[in-house]
Design a protein around this motif. Structure first.
Motif, PDB file in Angstrom:
ATOM      1  N   UNK A  52       0.789  -1.233   0.000  1.00  0.00           N
ATOM      2  CA  UNK A  52       0.000   0.000   0.000  1.00  0.00           C
ATOM      3  C   UNK A  52       0.822   1.285   0.000  1.00  0.00           C
ATOM      4  N   UNK A  53       2.131   1.176  -0.175  1.00  0.00           N
ATOM      5  CA  UNK A  53       2.955   2.400  -0.209  1.00  0.00           C
ATOM      6  C   UNK A  53       3.979   2.303  -1.330  1.00  0.00           C
ATOM      7  N   UNK A  54       3.511   2.300  -2.573  1.00  0.00           N
ATOM      8  CA  UNK A  54       4.398   2.103  -3.719  1.00  0.00           C
ATOM      9  C   UNK A  54       5.502   3.150  -3.788  1.00  0.00           C
ATOM     10  N   UNK A  55       5.171   4.391  -3.431  1.00  0.00           N
ATOM     11  CA  UNK A  55       6.182   5.446  -3.541  1.00  0.00           C
ATOM     12  C   UNK A  55       7.323   5.259  -2.547  1.00  0.00           C
ATOM     13  N   UNK A  56       7.109   4.417  -1.537  1.00  0.00           N
ATOM     14  CA  UNK A  56       8.176   4.108  -0.583  1.00  0.00           C
ATOM     15  C   UNK A  56       8.771   2.720  -0.835  1.00  0.00           C
ATOM     16  N   UNK A  57       8.356   2.087  -1.928  1.00  0.00           N
ATOM     17  CA  UNK A  57       8.931   0.795  -2.282  1.00  0.00           C
ATOM     18  C   UNK A  57       8.101  -0.400  -1.874  1.00  0.00           C
ATOM     19  N   UNK A  58       7.058  -0.198  -1.097  1.00  0.00           N
ATOM     20  CA  UNK A  58       6.233  -1.311  -0.638  1.00  0.00           C
ATOM     21  C   UNK A  58       5.112  -1.556  -1.640  1.00  0.00           C
ATOM     22  N   UNK A  59       5.428  -2.280  -2.700  1.00  0.00           N
ATOM     23  CA  UNK A  59       4.466  -2.456  -3.794  1.00  0.00           C
ATOM     24  C   UNK A  59       3.998  -3.895  -3.973  1.00  0.00           C
ATOM     25  N   UNK A  60       4.479  -4.802  -3.129  1.00  0.00           N
ATOM     26  CA  UNK A  60       4.038  -6.192  -3.207  1.00  0.00           C
ATOM     27  C   UNK A  60       4.568  -6.955  -4.404  1.00  0.00           C
ATOM     28  N   UNK A  61       5.571  -6.409  -5.103  1.00  0.00           N
ATOM     29  CA  UNK A  61       6.078  -7.089  -6.304  1.00  0.00           C
ATOM     30  C   UNK A  61       6.790  -8.400  -5.976  1.00  0.00           C
ATOM     31  N   UNK A  62       7.127  -8.573  -4.695  1.00  0.00           N
ATOM     32  CA  UNK A  62       7.790  -9.817  -4.278  1.00  0.00           C
ATOM     33  C   UNK A  62       6.866 -11.037  -4.369  1.00  0.00           C
ATOM     34  N   UNK A  63       5.545 -10.786  -4.466  1.00  0.00           N
ATOM     35  CA  UNK A  63       4.610 -11.913  -4.446  1.00  0.00           C
ATOM     36  C   UNK A  63       4.820 -12.869  -5.618  1.00  0.00           C
ATOM     37  N   UNK A  64       5.181 -12.343  -6.779  1.00  0.00           N
ATOM     38  CA  UNK A  64       5.382 -13.220  -7.940  1.00  0.00           C
ATOM     39  C   UNK A  64       6.563 -14.161  -7.711  1.00  0.00           C
ATOM     40  N   UNK A  65       7.616 -13.642  -7.078  1.00  0.00           N
ATOM     41  CA  UNK A  65       8.806 -14.472  -6.833  1.00  0.00           C
ATOM     42  C   UNK A  65       8.441 -15.644  -5.933  1.00  0.00           C
ATOM     43  N   UNK A  66       7.740 -15.358  -4.827  1.00  0.00           N
ATOM     44  CA  UNK A  66       7.391 -16.434  -3.893  1.00  0.00           C
ATOM     45  C   UNK A  66       6.317 -17.353  -4.472  1.00  0.00           C
ATOM     46  N   UNK A  67       5.374 -16.773  -5.217  1.00  0.00           N
ATOM     47  CA  UNK A  67       4.337 -17.595  -5.839  1.00  0.00           C
ATOM     48  C   UNK A  67       4.941 -18.591  -6.818  1.00  0.00           C
ATOM     49  N   UNK A  68       5.932 -18.137  -7.579  1.00  0.00           N
ATOM     50  CA  UNK A  68       6.608 -19.018  -8.528  1.00  0.00           C
ATOM     51  C   UNK A  68       7.349 -20.151  -7.824  1.00  0.00           C
ATOM     52  N   UNK A  69       7.666 -19.945  -6.534  1.00  0.00           N
ATOM     53  CA  UNK A  69       8.341 -20.978  -5.738  1.00  0.00           C
ATOM     54  C   UNK A  69       7.341 -21.884  -5.021  1.00  0.00           C
ATOM     55  N   UNK A  70       6.056 -21.681  -5.280  1.00  0.00           N
ATOM     56  CA  UNK A  70       5.038 -22.544  -4.689  1.00  0.00           C
ATOM     57  C   UNK A  70       4.566 -22.126  -3.316  1.00  0.00           C
ATOM     58  N   UNK A  71       4.888 -20.887  -2.896  1.00  0.00           N
ATOM     59  CA  UNK A  71       4.451 -20.403  -1.586  1.00  0.00           C
ATOM     60  C   UNK A  71       2.985 -19.961  -1.684  1.00  0.00           C
ATOM     61  N   UNK A  72       2.157 -20.402  -0.722  1.00  0.00           N
ATOM     62  CA  UNK A  72       0.742 -20.044  -0.727  1.00  0.00           C
ATOM     63  C   UNK A  72       0.573 -18.591  -0.298  1.00  0.00           C
ATOM     64  N   UNK A  73      -0.132 -17.814  -1.128  1.00  0.00           N
ATOM     65  CA  UNK A  73      -0.354 -16.395  -0.862  1.00  0.00           C
ATOM     66  C   UNK A  73      -1.849 -16.083  -0.816  1.00  0.00           C
ATOM     67  N   UNK A  74      -2.186 -15.040  -0.081  1.00  0.00           N
ATOM     68  CA  UNK A  74      -3.553 -14.528  -0.025  1.00  0.00           C
ATOM     69  C   UNK A  74      -3.564 -13.160  -0.698  1.00  0.00           C
ATOM     70  N   UNK A  75      -4.550 -12.882  -1.553  1.00  0.00           N
ATOM     71  CA  UNK A  75      -4.572 -11.579  -2.245  1.00  0.00           C
ATOM     72  C   UNK A  75      -4.548 -10.402  -1.265  1.00  0.00           C
TER      73      UNK A  75
END
Length: 243
Positions: free
Chosen positions: A13-36
């Motif tokens: 929730x703070x893209x301008x400070x770097x907190x954009x959740x883009x890490x989710x694709x990396x962990x999802x690709x590794x099979x980690x269960x994520x919640x939207x």
């Protein structure tokens, strides 16, 4: 290569400070269960009339009680909130945000129930409304008998059915239980924090990812709703300590 890695990558929730959740694709690709991701500790949209926006946007509404309208086990909070040009914000609203969000998603609508005079009972409010007012306007009468601020009076006129304001009993009921319908939620990036992220089932008791031994998670990247007031940062630090 590391013996252990601690990820503390924040929510979304703070893209301008770097907190954009883009890490989710990396962990999802590794099979980690994520919640939207979903907004948490956020304001809500309200379809105010132009008059309400022009005169009261930015105005705090103090000494009120708020609850989720229609909820069977609604949380109630005594806290102020702020009227904005697009809706409502601030502490009292954030406390109810998770319940309101759920109601919007499941029922397609949600509303806040406002008690504008939480220190007075309904009979006490009615007794004061029924006092003789002479030639005073209703607004002046309520200001003198109930110490009702102009913003609370405006909320009554904005939200109560016009035909009820001729009845003292209906005026008293409106002041004690005013329904504020919500029009929706602002964009995710405007929320103070987010729920969603790494599911608890993806972590063991040490907050290590079950699919990725040696990699741990902490903070808001884990799926949880945190109340404001220092609890968010406390829980971020506590999960870091646990990991």
């Amino acid at each position: 290569k590391s013996a252990a890695v601690l990820l503390a990558l924040g929510g979304a929730s703070w893209k301008r400070l770097g907190s954009d959740g883009s890490w989710t694709k990396i962990l999802s690709d590794k099979g980690v269960k994520l919640t939207p991701f979903q907004p948490s500790n956020c304001g809500f949209l309200v379809d105010w009339t132009p008059h309400m926006v022009a005169k009261f946007a930015g105005e705090p509404v103090k000494s009120v009680s708020l609850s989720v309208d229609g909820a069977t086990a609604a949380q109630t909070t005594r806290s102020e909130f702020v009227i904005t040009a697009r809706g409502v914000e601030s502490g009292g609203i954030y406390t109810l945000s998770a319940d309101l969000r759920t109601q919007l998603q499941t029922a397609g609508q949600a509303a806040i129930s406002l008690d504008l005079l939480p220190d007075l009972s309904l009979p006490q409010v009615l007794e004061r409304v029924q006092r003789p007012r002479g030639k005073a306007t209703l607004s002046n009468h309520l200001r003198k008998t109930l110490n009702l601020t102009s913003v609370k009076t405006a909320l009554m006129y904005e939200l109560a059915a016009p035909n009820t304001l001729a009845s003292p009993a209906e005026i008293a009921r409106a002041l004690k239980c005013l329904r504020l319908p919500l029009a929706g939620m602002p964009p995710l990036d405007e929320a103070i924090s987010t729920s969603g992220g790494v599911s608890w089932t993806a972590l063991d008791d040490t907050l290590m990812l079950r699919n990725l031994p040696g990699i741990f998670c902490a903070g808001e990247m884990i799926d949880w709703d945190a109340p404001t007031g220092g609890y968010l940062i406390t829980a971020c630090l506590a999960t870091g300590l646990q990991a």
